[in-house]
Write a protein that holds these residues in place. Sequence first.
Motif, short mmCIF file in Angstrom:
data_model
loop_
_atom_site.label_atom_id
_atom_site.label_comp_id
_atom_site.label_asym_id
_atom_site.label_seq_id
_atom_site.Cartn_x
_atom_site.Cartn_y
_atom_site.Cartn_z
N VAL A 1 0.84 -1.19 0.00
CA VAL A 1 0.00 0.00 0.00
C VAL A 1 0.87 1.25 0.00
O VAL A 1 2.04 1.21 0.37
CB VAL A 1 -0.93 0.04 1.23
CG1 VAL A 1 -1.94 -1.09 1.19
CG2 VAL A 1 -0.12 0.01 2.53
N VAL A 2 0.28 2.34 -0.44
CA VAL A 2 0.89 3.66 -0.33
C VAL A 2 -0.10 4.53 0.44
O VAL A 2 -1.28 4.61 0.06
CB VAL A 2 1.16 4.28 -1.72
CG1 VAL A 2 1.78 5.66 -1.57
CG2 VAL A 2 2.06 3.38 -2.55
N LEU A 3 0.34 5.14 1.52
CA LEU A 3 -0.58 5.92 2.34
C LEU A 3 0.17 6.90 3.23
O LEU A 3 1.39 6.95 3.25
CB LEU A 3 -1.46 4.99 3.20
CG LEU A 3 -0.79 3.83 3.98
CD1 LEU A 3 -0.08 4.33 5.21
CD2 LEU A 3 -1.84 2.80 4.36
N ARG A 4 -0.61 7.70 3.92
CA ARG A 4 -0.12 8.52 5.03
C ARG A 4 -0.87 8.07 6.27
O ARG A 4 -2.04 7.68 6.20
CB ARG A 4 -0.38 10.01 4.76
CG ARG A 4 0.46 10.60 3.65
CD ARG A 4 0.24 12.11 3.52
NE ARG A 4 -1.11 12.41 3.06
CZ ARG A 4 -1.41 12.74 1.80
NH1 ARG A 4 -0.46 12.81 0.87
NH2 ARG A 4 -2.66 13.02 1.45
N TYR A 5 -0.22 8.14 7.44
CA TYR A 5 -0.90 7.71 8.65
C TYR A 5 -0.41 8.52 9.85
O TYR A 5 0.65 9.15 9.82
CB TYR A 5 -0.67 6.22 8.92
CG TYR A 5 0.76 5.88 9.32
CD1 TYR A 5 1.16 5.93 10.65
CD2 TYR A 5 1.70 5.52 8.37
CE1 TYR A 5 2.46 5.64 11.02
CE2 TYR A 5 3.00 5.22 8.73
CZ TYR A 5 3.37 5.27 10.06
OH TYR A 5 4.66 4.99 10.42
N GLU A 6 -1.20 8.48 10.90
CA GLU A 6 -0.87 9.12 12.16
C GLU A 6 -1.37 8.23 13.28
O GLU A 6 -2.57 7.90 13.34
CB GLU A 6 -1.53 10.50 12.24
CG GLU A 6 -1.26 11.27 13.51
CD GLU A 6 -1.99 12.60 13.51
OE1 GLU A 6 -1.49 13.54 12.85
OE2 GLU A 6 -3.07 12.68 14.14
N GLY A 7 -0.49 7.77 14.16
CA GLY A 7 -0.87 6.88 15.25
C GLY A 7 -0.93 7.61 16.58
O GLY A 7 -0.03 8.38 16.92
N SER A 8 -2.01 7.39 17.34
CA SER A 8 -2.16 8.04 18.63
C SER A 8 -2.80 7.08 19.63
O SER A 8 -3.34 6.03 19.26
CB SER A 8 -3.01 9.31 18.52
OG SER A 8 -4.35 8.98 18.19
N PHE A 9 -2.74 7.46 20.90
CA PHE A 9 -3.46 6.74 21.94
C PHE A 9 -4.85 7.34 22.07
O PHE A 9 -5.17 8.37 21.45
CB PHE A 9 -2.70 6.82 23.26
CG PHE A 9 -1.30 6.29 23.18
CD1 PHE A 9 -1.05 4.96 22.89
CD2 PHE A 9 -0.21 7.14 23.38
CE1 PHE A 9 0.23 4.47 22.80
CE2 PHE A 9 1.09 6.67 23.30
CZ PHE A 9 1.31 5.32 23.00
N LEU A 10 -5.70 6.75 22.91
CA LEU A 10 -7.06 7.25 23.05
C LEU A 10 -7.11 8.64 23.67
O LEU A 10 -8.10 9.36 23.50
CB LEU A 10 -7.89 6.27 23.89
CG LEU A 10 -8.11 4.87 23.29
CD1 LEU A 10 -8.99 4.04 24.21
CD2 LEU A 10 -8.73 4.95 21.90
N ASP A 11 -6.04 9.03 24.37
CA ASP A 11 -6.02 10.38 24.95
C ASP A 11 -5.58 11.43 23.95
O ASP A 11 -5.47 12.62 24.29
CB ASP A 11 -5.14 10.42 26.20
CG ASP A 11 -3.66 10.15 25.90
OD1 ASP A 11 -3.29 10.01 24.72
OD2 ASP A 11 -2.87 10.09 26.87
N GLY A 12 -5.29 11.02 22.70
CA GLY A 12 -4.93 11.95 21.66
C GLY A 12 -3.45 12.17 21.48
O GLY A 12 -3.03 12.82 20.51
N SER A 13 -2.62 11.67 22.38
CA SER A 13 -1.18 11.87 22.26
C SER A 13 -0.60 10.98 21.16
O SER A 13 -0.95 9.80 21.04
CB SER A 13 -0.47 11.60 23.59
OG SER A 13 -0.75 10.29 24.05
N LEU A 14 0.26 11.55 20.34
CA LEU A 14 0.85 10.83 19.20
C LEU A 14 1.99 9.93 19.65
O LEU A 14 2.74 10.26 20.56
CB LEU A 14 1.38 11.83 18.17
CG LEU A 14 0.37 12.72 17.45
CD1 LEU A 14 1.10 13.65 16.48
CD2 LEU A 14 -0.65 11.88 16.71
N PHE A 15 2.11 8.78 18.97
CA PHE A 15 3.28 7.94 19.19
C PHE A 15 3.99 7.62 17.87
O PHE A 15 5.12 7.13 17.87
CB PHE A 15 2.90 6.63 19.90
CG PHE A 15 2.07 5.68 19.06
CD1 PHE A 15 2.66 4.74 18.24
CD2 PHE A 15 0.69 5.73 19.12
CE1 PHE A 15 1.90 3.87 17.48
CE2 PHE A 15 -0.08 4.87 18.36
CZ PHE A 15 0.53 3.94 17.53
#
Length: 317
Positions: free
Chosen positions: A135-149
């Motif tokens: 796949v080709v994509l963009r992504y953003e991973g976060s926890f349920l509190d909104g903080s990015l990891f």
Amino acid sequence: MKLRNAYLLIAGLLIITSCKNDDDGVEAVQPRLLSEVTIEDDAEIIDFLKTHFYNEDEFENPPEDFDFKIKFGTIEGENSGRQSIFDSPKLITQTITVDSEDLGRADDEIIEQKLYTLVVRQGVVEGTPTIGDNVVLRYEGSFLDGSLFDASSNQPISFNLSGVVRGFGNGMKNFQTGIGPKDNGDGTVSYEGYGIGAIFIPSGLGYFDSSSSSGNVPAYSPLIFKIDALEFEADTDLDGDGIPSIQEDLDGNGNLNDDNTDLDFLANHNDNDDDGDGILTIDEIKIDNQIKKDEEGNIIFPDTDGDGTPDHLDNDL
């Protein structure tokens, strides 16, 4: 890549690293039952979905400067009348069975996990990726509190869905992709009409009691991935053995990494000699020097000795 699949780690190492002695300053994390964690994760995710909304109005009527990014907000105050994500008709719920053995456990638990995918905008290109596709994509991973990891750059990134946490790959099956890439003339590319959404992943389909490669995901963390689904390669053949990777999911459980016929260090979709007999798979699936398919496009696998096991999975013909 930070999304590398935690399941590929050695089972014993997972438990050792998750239970470090308090003497070295690291808080010990005791192994927990998948069944117990599953109940807690699902409750936490549902609570988030019921108490949050997304910027649906901007997607329905995009302002001129809209960046087509998902934004979550809490249903309270002036937003108390907003529709929750949980009640959105664009939320898809999947049930996926997980064997605790795949998470490095020996307690024989087989537990159903709920995976939630919000498809805010569907892509314009028909067809969706499988867990074996590039796949080709963009992504953003976060926890349920909104903080990015974790996050990709603004430019597209490509990888195979078999190499990321299981919930990510299975969630991507809900997204159609877009048109592109278009060369912008400045070293960047862009896409049009791509799919946009978010995947809400319980830890049993994520990193569970291990962590991401950078070590910044605590054990038993539910995750959210915002997705721009740009492009995919249908019927990706990752190991070049003539069989699309998705067809090497022998047990059909949506996890390519637990299918390993010859019990070596390579799952079948990464192994060009699936039965370890010294004959390449691509040569064992040929009939009269050709790879033949039925009317539906499925490969017809030779079974020379008629024992019900195709030649490329049978090291004792």
